[in-house]
Design an enzyme around this catalytic site. Sequence first.
Site, PDB file in Angstrom:
ATOM      1  N   ARG A 114       0.920  -1.132   0.155  1.00  0.00           N
ATOM      2  CA  ARG A 114       0.056  -0.024  -0.026  1.00  0.00           C
ATOM      3  C   ARG A 114       0.902   1.271  -0.212  1.00  0.00           C
ATOM      4  O   ARG A 114       2.130   1.192   0.358  1.00  0.00           O
ATOM      5  CB  ARG A 114      -0.817   0.035   1.228  1.00  0.00           C
ATOM      6  CG  ARG A 114      -1.822  -1.301   1.499  1.00  0.00           C
ATOM      7  CD  ARG A 114      -2.630  -1.131   2.684  1.00  0.00           C
ATOM      8  NE  ARG A 114      -3.677  -2.223   2.798  1.00  0.00           N
ATOM      9  CZ  ARG A 114      -3.193  -3.290   3.710  1.00  0.00           C
ATOM     10  NH1 ARG A 114      -1.962  -3.664   4.197  1.00  0.00           N
ATOM     11  NH2 ARG A 114      -4.165  -4.208   3.556  1.00  0.00           N
ATOM     12  N   LYS A 134      -2.042  -2.406   8.003  1.00  0.00           N
ATOM     13  CA  LYS A 134      -3.212  -1.806   8.828  1.00  0.00           C
ATOM     14  C   LYS A 134      -3.354  -2.434  10.130  1.00  0.00           C
ATOM     15  O   LYS A 134      -3.114  -3.759  10.435  1.00  0.00           O
ATOM     16  CB  LYS A 134      -4.401  -2.172   7.858  1.00  0.00           C
ATOM     17  CG  LYS A 134      -4.716  -1.464   6.771  1.00  0.00           C
ATOM     18  CD  LYS A 134      -5.909  -1.646   6.079  1.00  0.00           C
ATOM     19  CE  LYS A 134      -6.217  -0.808   4.760  1.00  0.00           C
ATOM     20  NZ  LYS A 134      -7.705  -1.030   4.223  1.00  0.00           N
ATOM     21  N   HIS A 138      -2.112   2.151  -6.306  1.00  0.00           N
ATOM     22  CA  HIS A 138      -2.444   1.099  -5.867  1.00  0.00           C
ATOM     23  C   HIS A 138      -2.791   0.089  -6.882  1.00  0.00           C
ATOM     24  O   HIS A 138      -2.910  -1.025  -6.631  1.00  0.00           O
ATOM     25  CB  HIS A 138      -3.989   1.424  -5.177  1.00  0.00           C
ATOM     26  CG  HIS A 138      -4.079   0.745  -4.168  1.00  0.00           C
ATOM     27  ND1 HIS A 138      -3.585   0.603  -2.988  1.00  0.00           N
ATOM     28  CD2 HIS A 138      -5.454  -0.383  -4.125  1.00  0.00           C
ATOM     29  CE1 HIS A 138      -4.060  -0.501  -1.958  1.00  0.00           C
ATOM     30  NE2 HIS A 138      -5.256  -0.828  -2.839  1.00  0.00           N
ATOM     31  N   ARG A 183      -0.311  -2.690  -6.649  1.00  0.00           N
ATOM     32  CA  ARG A 183      -0.732  -3.908  -5.823  1.00  0.00           C
ATOM     33  C   ARG A 183      -1.767  -4.772  -6.186  1.00  0.00           C
ATOM     34  O   ARG A 183      -1.567  -5.950  -5.966  1.00  0.00           O
ATOM     35  CB  ARG A 183      -1.209  -3.261  -4.460  1.00  0.00           C
ATOM     36  CG  ARG A 183      -1.718  -4.160  -3.323  1.00  0.00           C
ATOM     37  CD  ARG A 183      -1.948  -3.240  -2.246  1.00  0.00           C
ATOM     38  NE  ARG A 183      -2.865  -3.821  -1.132  1.00  0.00           N
ATOM     39  CZ  ARG A 183      -2.333  -4.631  -0.033  1.00  0.00           C
ATOM     40  NH1 ARG A 183      -1.142  -4.943   0.132  1.00  0.00           N
ATOM     41  NH2 ARG A 183      -3.483  -5.221   0.628  1.00  0.00           N
ATOM     42  N   HIS A 219      -4.159  -9.008   4.133  1.00  0.00           N
ATOM     43  CA  HIS A 219      -5.462  -9.041   4.339  1.00  0.00           C
ATOM     44  C   HIS A 219      -6.022  -9.795   5.535  1.00  0.00           C
ATOM     45  O   HIS A 219      -5.459 -10.837   5.805  1.00  0.00           O
ATOM     46  CB  HIS A 219      -6.259  -9.692   3.089  1.00  0.00           C
ATOM     47  CG  HIS A 219      -6.145  -8.767   1.858  1.00  0.00           C
ATOM     48  ND1 HIS A 219      -6.249  -9.210   0.605  1.00  0.00           N
ATOM     49  CD2 HIS A 219      -5.972  -7.568   1.843  1.00  0.00           C
ATOM     50  CE1 HIS A 219      -6.211  -8.394  -0.383  1.00  0.00           C
ATOM     51  NE2 HIS A 219      -6.227  -7.190   0.363  1.00  0.00           N
ATOM     52  N   TYR A 244      -9.351 -11.202  -6.364  1.00  0.00           N
ATOM     53  CA  TYR A 244      -8.309 -11.275  -7.261  1.00  0.00           C
ATOM     54  C   TYR A 244      -8.725 -12.453  -8.161  1.00  0.00           C
ATOM     55  O   TYR A 244      -8.020 -12.829  -9.243  1.00  0.00           O
ATOM     56  CB  TYR A 244      -7.114 -11.131  -6.708  1.00  0.00           C
ATOM     57  CG  TYR A 244      -6.799  -9.973  -6.182  1.00  0.00           C
ATOM     58  CD1 TYR A 244      -6.588  -8.859  -6.863  1.00  0.00           C
ATOM     59  CD2 TYR A 244      -6.609  -9.701  -4.729  1.00  0.00           C
ATOM     60  CE1 TYR A 244      -6.252  -7.630  -6.314  1.00  0.00           C
ATOM     61  CE2 TYR A 244      -6.483  -8.562  -4.081  1.00  0.00           C
ATOM     62  CZ  TYR A 244      -6.257  -7.336  -4.951  1.00  0.00           C
ATOM     63  OH  TYR A 244      -6.157  -6.017  -4.668  1.00  0.00           O
TER      64      TYR A 244
END
Length: 302
Positions: free
Chosen positions: A147, A171, A240, A243, A266, A275
């Site tokens: 990210r 995150k 992005h 990514r 994730h 994806y």
Amino acid sequence: MKEEKNLHDFYNELVFVENHAEKTVETYIYSVREFLVYLEENNIELSSVDVRTLLYFVAQRRTKNIRDLTVAKDLASLRLFGTFLVRKNIWTENFAMELDKPKVSRSLPKVLEVDQVDSILAAVDVSTPLGVRDRALYELIYSCGLRISEASALILSNIHFDEKVIIVLGKGDKERIVPFGEAAEMWLKKWIYEERPKILGSRILDQVFVNRNGTPLSRKGIWKNFKALGVKSGVEAKVHTLRHSFATHLLSGGADLRTVQELLGHADLSTTQIYTHVDDSFLRDMHRDYFPGHSDSGDYKD
């Protein structure tokens, strides 16, 4: 706003008790603030809110052409806020749980083909220190599926050239280990050992990527420089997108979903599963390009 204290207490609970990521909390607070403003404008006390009040609030949001995705985020925020209010004995029950979230169709992320990524990277002018920085930066983002915030925050001690891995702070302050490729390694070493010292001089800074003033390169700077490369290369994309392309190219090459989930950081596998749909679409496009005489509209038979 009269309910500012409740909003402040809610914020503190999300950050310090439930340990939500700062940006996630900002989204929740924004939605709840919109709701509290609505109550104030309509002279409704927070303690007298019921399901009908919430329905009217959502209906009003829709009249402002708010997208279903935003409404879904609003409801998620109100459900958390409702749980908080029940604990504080302001609501007798969490009325927000009675509302159904709108069904949101998730659009597939844009993905670049490998030669398009190469075109963007080749557009970087590596004759200058900042050019070498950008080549190293975007090579690393693509090689590791980072990210923008993760690339911006990367520090020198989290790069391990012997193992060819970086430690990424993602995150929710969750760390993950991600390997990088040979191209990223080459440009990263050139930037760190040759060009970066020319900008910093004797100054010491933890962040890997710095701007021309020798301060940490911001997310806005990363985005702005990449946009210029898109114009120069003729490939329309966002940072992005690198990514998204990283994840899709891994799956195309045979990587399993769990591995890609770990590399992307994730929390939920369902986030990574999008994806697989991108990959199907990507492969169909490739099929059309290389087999123009065949149609993918019919059924395939063994």
